[in-house]
Design a protein around this motif. Sequence first.
Motif, short mmCIF file in Angstrom:
data_model
loop_
_atom_site.label_atom_id
_atom_site.label_comp_id
_atom_site.label_asym_id
_atom_site.label_seq_id
_atom_site.Cartn_x
_atom_site.Cartn_y
_atom_site.Cartn_z
N GLY A 23 0.95 -1.18 0.04
CA GLY A 23 0.02 0.02 0.09
C GLY A 23 0.92 1.37 0.14
N ALA A 24 2.01 1.16 0.66
CA ALA A 24 2.85 2.39 0.73
C ALA A 24 3.77 2.67 -0.46
N THR A 25 4.21 1.46 -1.17
CA THR A 25 5.16 1.59 -2.00
C THR A 25 4.66 1.36 -3.60
N ILE A 26 3.61 0.54 -3.58
CA ILE A 26 3.04 0.46 -5.00
C ILE A 26 1.66 1.28 -5.28
N GLU A 27 0.59 1.11 -4.26
CA GLU A 27 -0.59 1.90 -4.59
C GLU A 27 -0.21 3.30 -4.16
N ARG A 28 0.62 3.59 -3.15
CA ARG A 28 1.07 4.99 -3.01
C ARG A 28 2.54 5.08 -3.50
N LYS A 29 3.12 6.14 -3.31
CA LYS A 29 4.42 6.65 -3.73
C LYS A 29 5.36 6.67 -2.53
N TYR A 30 6.25 5.78 -2.23
CA TYR A 30 7.13 6.03 -1.03
C TYR A 30 8.27 6.74 -1.18
N VAL A 31 8.53 7.90 -0.41
CA VAL A 31 9.64 8.84 -0.70
C VAL A 31 10.17 8.77 0.57
N SER A 82 0.17 15.65 -11.20
CA SER A 82 0.21 14.88 -12.39
C SER A 82 1.42 14.15 -12.50
N GLU A 83 2.63 14.83 -11.69
CA GLU A 83 3.94 14.34 -11.63
C GLU A 83 3.92 13.01 -10.91
N VAL A 84 3.23 12.72 -10.02
CA VAL A 84 3.14 11.63 -9.22
C VAL A 84 2.06 10.60 -9.58
N GLY A 85 0.86 11.17 -9.68
CA GLY A 85 -0.31 10.37 -9.92
C GLY A 85 -0.99 9.69 -9.04
N ARG A 86 -0.43 9.53 -7.42
CA ARG A 86 -1.14 8.93 -6.44
C ARG A 86 -0.61 9.48 -5.28
N LEU A 87 -1.06 8.85 -3.99
CA LEU A 87 -0.79 9.71 -3.04
C LEU A 87 0.64 9.34 -2.34
N TRP A 88 1.03 10.40 -1.53
CA TRP A 88 2.70 10.19 -1.09
C TRP A 88 2.48 9.07 0.11
N ALA A 89 3.51 8.44 0.35
CA ALA A 89 3.49 7.66 1.60
C ALA A 89 4.87 8.09 2.23
N GLU A 139 -6.44 22.07 -7.21
CA GLU A 139 -6.27 20.72 -7.25
C GLU A 139 -5.16 19.82 -8.09
N GLU A 140 -4.59 20.75 -8.86
CA GLU A 140 -3.12 20.37 -9.71
C GLU A 140 -2.27 20.16 -8.85
N TYR A 141 -2.51 20.73 -7.53
CA TYR A 141 -1.16 20.88 -6.90
C TYR A 141 -0.99 20.01 -5.67
N TYR A 142 0.14 19.32 -5.44
CA TYR A 142 0.26 18.29 -4.45
C TYR A 142 1.69 18.27 -4.07
N PRO A 143 2.07 19.01 -2.83
CA PRO A 143 3.46 19.48 -2.39
C PRO A 143 4.12 18.05 -2.25
N TYR A 144 5.49 18.25 -2.62
CA TYR A 144 6.33 17.24 -2.63
C TYR A 144 7.29 17.42 -1.39
N GLY A 145 7.52 16.46 -0.44
CA GLY A 145 8.44 16.40 0.65
C GLY A 145 7.52 16.75 1.78
N ASN A 146 8.13 16.69 3.22
CA ASN A 146 7.40 16.66 4.37
C ASN A 146 7.91 17.65 5.03
N ARG A 147 7.60 19.06 4.78
CA ARG A 147 8.19 20.29 5.55
C ARG A 147 8.06 20.27 7.04
N PRO A 148 8.94 20.21 7.82
CA PRO A 148 8.64 20.06 9.28
C PRO A 148 8.60 21.81 10.04
N ASN A 149 7.64 22.19 9.27
CA ASN A 149 7.30 23.62 9.85
C ASN A 149 5.86 23.98 9.26
N GLY A 150 5.43 25.25 9.78
CA GLY A 150 4.11 25.57 9.14
C GLY A 150 4.35 27.03 8.86
#
Lengths: 189, 570
Positions: free
Chosen positions: A160-168, A181-188, B355-366
């Motif tokens: 679920g974390a690495t296939i259904e979602r993207k684990y980084v 659109s760059e990832v297309g799925r939820l982050w894990a 809805e086209e945006y979905y942040p990358y990385g987990n920012r430990p700050n608000g």
Amino acid sequence: MQRRDVLKSLAVVLGGAVSHSCSQAVEVPAAQRVAVAGVMTDEQRAAVYRCADLIIPVTDTPGAIDAGVDEFLDYVISVWYQEDEREVFFAGLAQMLAEAQGAYGQHFIALKESEQVALLQAAQGRELTSNPLDFGESGGGFFKKIKELTVTGYYTSKVGATIERKYVPMPGFYDGDYKFSEVGRLWAK
Amino acid sequence: MGKIDTIDTTQEVDAIVIGSGITGGWAAKELSEKGLKVLMLERGKPLEHGTGYVGEHQPPWERNNKGMRPRELYKDEYEIQSTSYAFDETTRHFWNNDAQNPYDFNEQDPFHWVRADVVGGRSLLWARQSYRWSDLDFEANKKEGIGIDWPIRYKDLAPWYSYVEKFIGVSGQAMGLDHLPDGEFQKPMEMNVVERHVASAIAENFSDRVMTIGRTATLTEPLPGRAACHYCGPCHRGCSTGSYFSSLSSTLPAAKATGNFDLRANALVESLEYDADTKRVSAVRVIDTVTGERSRYSAKLIFLCASTVGSTQILLNSTDADSGRSFANTSDALGRYMMDHTYRAGARGIIPGFEEYYPYGNRPNGIYIPRFRNVDGDDGLGFTRGYGYQGSAGRLSWDTMSKITPGFGADFKAGLRKPGPWYMNLGGFGEILPYAHNTVALHKSKKDRFGIPQVTFHFEFGENEKRHREDVVEQAVAMLKAAGATRIDPFNAEMVGGAAIHEMGTARMGHDPKEAVLNAHNQAHAASNLFVTDGSAMASASCVNPSLTYMALTARAVDYAVTQLQAGAI
């Protein structure tokens, strides 16, 4: 129910965003709990596993059981659940299994998928509430419980974390304007 | 070492630092770098930087108990600690066991004493937000006739803020506000697309307020021995790259590098011995928490940095045999004027679109919205002082969306693959005034496993706190509305003292020994060789997160103490 109807009350949506209904159950001391072994019969276990795969089926990614949700369900139902939660769970399961016998004259696991879906939908129908996050003191009935457990077990599994979602695990930077659109799925994480 | 069994002391240790958390670490670093031989006493278990962070980068599928919280264990042994957002199976080994080390807690008058039990203390677990005070804060007591006047002003602390910020590494945006002075900032983290939208809406609609990225002791640029943040997210599990400031990653290594530093863990300080003739602390009484063995140490300087409640407990338990009164309590202020910040009031709302945006990385700050109430005089709102907001924008994920999405099966699964709508959360941190009746005291009969009296709390919120919280909620709603939020959910949860984990004020600074425990240099009025530099020293609370100020006060106090020592005045 439409999602937009459900979203009407944000108190409902965000108030429950980080809380697990499971964790709100009334505490019962360990000594009063039933023994771990033999909580489920083989037939009950098979039906529970089948429900998990109906909730999260195999699609372009693996389904619940392929992701190991069966082990998760065994642990939670047999070990982690308190007795009141377990009673609610098995009462609802028994009702669904009885309906299978009554309607089709067979055990749930022997039925066609469409028949199983209809029975699980009927179980869902018995638990519809105006507030979908109202899990009650014992964390909802059988349907809400099996659905929540399946979803939790699935999304936190390796599949679920690495296939259904993207684990980084080590993103390296933050981009607040990243495109879905760059990832297309939820982050894990 | 200066371990002594008789009154015939040989002072082989120059300085004892009690506590290894955010202020103890600074005291040890500064004292040892100035050439003093330092012994640090820490009640908690040993913990090594890096290898001690067993929950760091642990993937979700490798959690204990298959990720489920062990409810009975938490209820039985971590009833208070488990209320913290940072407590779970990846961090539990850092925290106090409430069954083993209890305090007098009662439901009628609840106070949450949140505490660590390892070397590094709460510096491992803090939320890292780092803001300077200003003269709006330091002058407030005097102007309003509330509490007592601070014996220092911003100019006294400003160079020490700079000194501390350069070492710990604070990322943030300079804003030029008089009442939230800029610091020595590393490059700021970035607000995400929705936070910038909300910030613009606030700027357009409210001339008195501004939203910025949080100022945090998390590196955006490397420092010696510490890497820039890699944005994994949950800092409180520990950071082996040292990307957020803790004493384990930063000040303790600096102290060790001097060759003047020694650390004893599992060393619980029971009390201080006082010599009334010389007006000095003559010894520190220590209990080994593993063996139960008692010992005594002496030193020229004592830095008490055991946290607000811990330090106050030690001082209260350091009583004169005749009077039964703490030597440090010349003023009756010891144990009184407990403050915290108000917390868990504000509002959340859905921000449509983006809805086209979905942040990358987990920012430990608000984000941060600095105080805007009663900044240029009394705004006539029925309360004094103010509050700031912290918060963030993000998208709902599977945990919530699965509960509000009916059905099951392939469509349900496919629907959960997309994140839910954006939400924006604004939560206020408000200033609590110093009230004499808000206390920590020694319980008359309850003792811990070593025979030390347990502490007991009395904590009430006043009208001023209730009124500003109503404004916190109203203004959060107004700002979210201005940003186009829908389905706004105001919240104003029941207040519990200590819940913001900013408890402070029970050994306050002040000019007059009849009113205060400590002088303008955190030096005890009653004992020239005793300095208390943690949150207990605070004469008021401001509304900003306090740790940066504690660190600046500590570095300043060490500078003064060593100067006085060398001059023969201590």
